[in-house]
Design a protein around this motif. Structure first.
Motif, PDB file in Angstrom:
ATOM      1  N   LEU A  69       0.839  -1.190   0.000  1.00 49.49           N
ATOM      2  CA  LEU A  69       0.000   0.000   0.000  1.00 49.49           C
ATOM      3  C   LEU A  69       0.876   1.243   0.000  1.00 49.49           C
ATOM      4  O   LEU A  69       1.889   1.296   0.694  1.00 49.49           O
ATOM      5  CB  LEU A  69      -0.866   0.073   1.257  1.00 49.49           C
ATOM      6  N   ASN A  70       0.453   2.226  -0.765  1.00 52.52           N
ATOM      7  CA  ASN A  70       1.064   3.542  -0.728  1.00 52.52           C
ATOM      8  C   ASN A  70      -0.080   4.521  -0.535  1.00 52.52           C
ATOM      9  O   ASN A  70      -0.918   4.681  -1.421  1.00 52.52           O
ATOM     10  CB  ASN A  70       1.829   3.822  -2.026  1.00 52.52           C
ATOM     11  N   VAL A  71      -0.146   5.143   0.637  1.00 48.02           N
ATOM     12  CA  VAL A  71      -1.221   6.059   0.983  1.00 48.02           C
ATOM     13  C   VAL A  71      -0.624   7.451   1.119  1.00 48.02           C
ATOM     14  O   VAL A  71       0.317   7.649   1.896  1.00 48.02           O
ATOM     15  CB  VAL A  71      -1.906   5.651   2.307  1.00 48.02           C
ATOM     16  N   GLU A  72      -1.173   8.389   0.362  1.00 50.40           N
ATOM     17  CA  GLU A  72      -0.688   9.760   0.402  1.00 50.40           C
ATOM     18  C   GLU A  72      -1.863  10.683   0.657  1.00 50.40           C
ATOM     19  O   GLU A  72      -2.893  10.588  -0.004  1.00 50.40           O
ATOM     20  CB  GLU A  72      -0.010  10.110  -0.916  1.00 50.40           C
ATOM     21  N   SER A  73      -1.726  11.556   1.646  1.00 50.66           N
ATOM     22  CA  SER A  73      -2.764  12.527   1.963  1.00 50.66           C
ATOM     23  C   SER A  73      -2.230  13.924   1.681  1.00 50.66           C
ATOM     24  O   SER A  73      -1.150  14.288   2.151  1.00 50.66           O
ATOM     25  CB  SER A  73      -3.181  12.409   3.430  1.00 50.66           C
ATOM     26  N   PHE A  84       0.618  13.598   4.921  1.00 50.70           N
ATOM     27  CA  PHE A  84       1.358  12.427   5.369  1.00 50.70           C
ATOM     28  C   PHE A  84       1.500  11.441   4.213  1.00 50.70           C
ATOM     29  O   PHE A  84       0.763  11.477   3.242  1.00 50.70           O
ATOM     30  CB  PHE A  84       0.711  11.735   6.585  1.00 50.70           C
ATOM     31  N   VAL A  85       2.487  10.542   4.376  1.00 49.70           N
ATOM     32  CA  VAL A  85       2.715   9.446   3.438  1.00 49.70           C
ATOM     33  C   VAL A  85       2.891   8.178   4.272  1.00 49.70           C
ATOM     34  O   VAL A  85       3.668   8.156   5.234  1.00 49.70           O
ATOM     35  CB  VAL A  85       3.971   9.687   2.566  1.00 49.70           C
ATOM     36  N   LEU A  86       2.152   7.135   3.891  1.00 46.26           N
ATOM     37  CA  LEU A  86       2.231   5.843   4.558  1.00 46.26           C
ATOM     38  C   LEU A  86       2.536   4.788   3.504  1.00 46.26           C
ATOM     39  O   LEU A  86       1.835   4.700   2.497  1.00 46.26           O
ATOM     40  CB  LEU A  86       0.906   5.509   5.257  1.00 46.26           C
ATOM     41  N   GLU A  87       3.594   4.018   3.733  1.00 49.17           N
ATOM     42  CA  GLU A  87       3.935   2.899   2.856  1.00 49.17           C
ATOM     43  C   GLU A  87       3.961   1.640   3.704  1.00 49.17           C
ATOM     44  O   GLU A  87       4.581   1.620   4.773  1.00 49.17           O
ATOM     45  CB  GLU A  87       5.290   3.118   2.187  1.00 49.17           C
ATOM     46  N   LEU A  88       3.261   0.609   3.226  1.00 47.43           N
ATOM     47  CA  LEU A  88       3.145  -0.623   3.993  1.00 47.43           C
ATOM     48  C   LEU A  88       3.248  -1.827   3.063  1.00 47.43           C
ATOM     49  O   LEU A  88       2.542  -1.891   2.060  1.00 47.43           O
ATOM     50  CB  LEU A  88       1.793  -0.650   4.724  1.00 47.43           C
TER      51      LEU A  88
END
Length: 163
Positions: A69-73, A84-88
């Motif tokens: 997952l690559n989540v970018e807000s 924020f940026v979340l990589e999982l």
């Protein structure tokens, strides 16, 4: 002859799937808003990208399936500044038996990620909350659509190479 065919059809192997383990291979969370500071109104715009991968393990009937997952807000109210940026990278190890070889790839890329998704959703929610944001509860992911899109992309790439 008809009896043999009916008997063979009735004795198809039973599908068995067990999750042997699941773990976070890689996790990164950057709270850009806290680092830079954001002035004014915040209107988050969240973009989620999903990639899948699967491979056979050395043990018989074992497979490793990874959901990346690559989540970018970004802040819609302030020229799209990142919040924020979340990589999982989340991995499940499965023992799968009774699936015909020609059906194994779609099973690995659709059913296995579907089984792991509730755990993935919880991690994203906890990490965003612990990172100072409201918990991000991911919408359900259509793994069938992702699989079909990837097949179409590969077919288009193969057709382009052929021409």
């Amino acid at each position: 002859m008809a009896e043999n065919g009916a008997t063979e059809g009735a004795q198809q192997p039973q599908v068995q799937m067990n999750i042997l383990g699941q773990f976070i291979r890689d996790l990164s969370f950057e709270n850009i808003m806290a680092q830079k500071g954001v002035a004014g109104e915040v209107q988050p715009d969240v973009n989620v990208q999903v990639a899948l991968d699967a491979k056979k393990r050395s043990a018989e009937h074992q497979y490793e399936v990874m959901t990346k997952l690559n989540v970018e807000s970004k802040n819609k109210a302030n020229d799209g500044e990142p919040l924020f940026v979340l990589e999982l990278d989340y991995v499940g190890i499965f023992n799968i038996q009774g699936i015909p070889e020609e059906q194994m790839h779609p099973f690995l890329m659709i059913e296995c990620p579907r089984m792991l998704f509730p755990f993935l959703r919880r991690i994203v929610s906890d990490v965003t909350r612990d990172g100072g944001f409201p918990p991000l509860n991911l919408d359900n992911i259509d793994f069938v659509a992702i699989y079909r899109n990837e097949l179409a992309r590969r077919q288009a790439a193969a057709a382009e190479i052929a021409n």
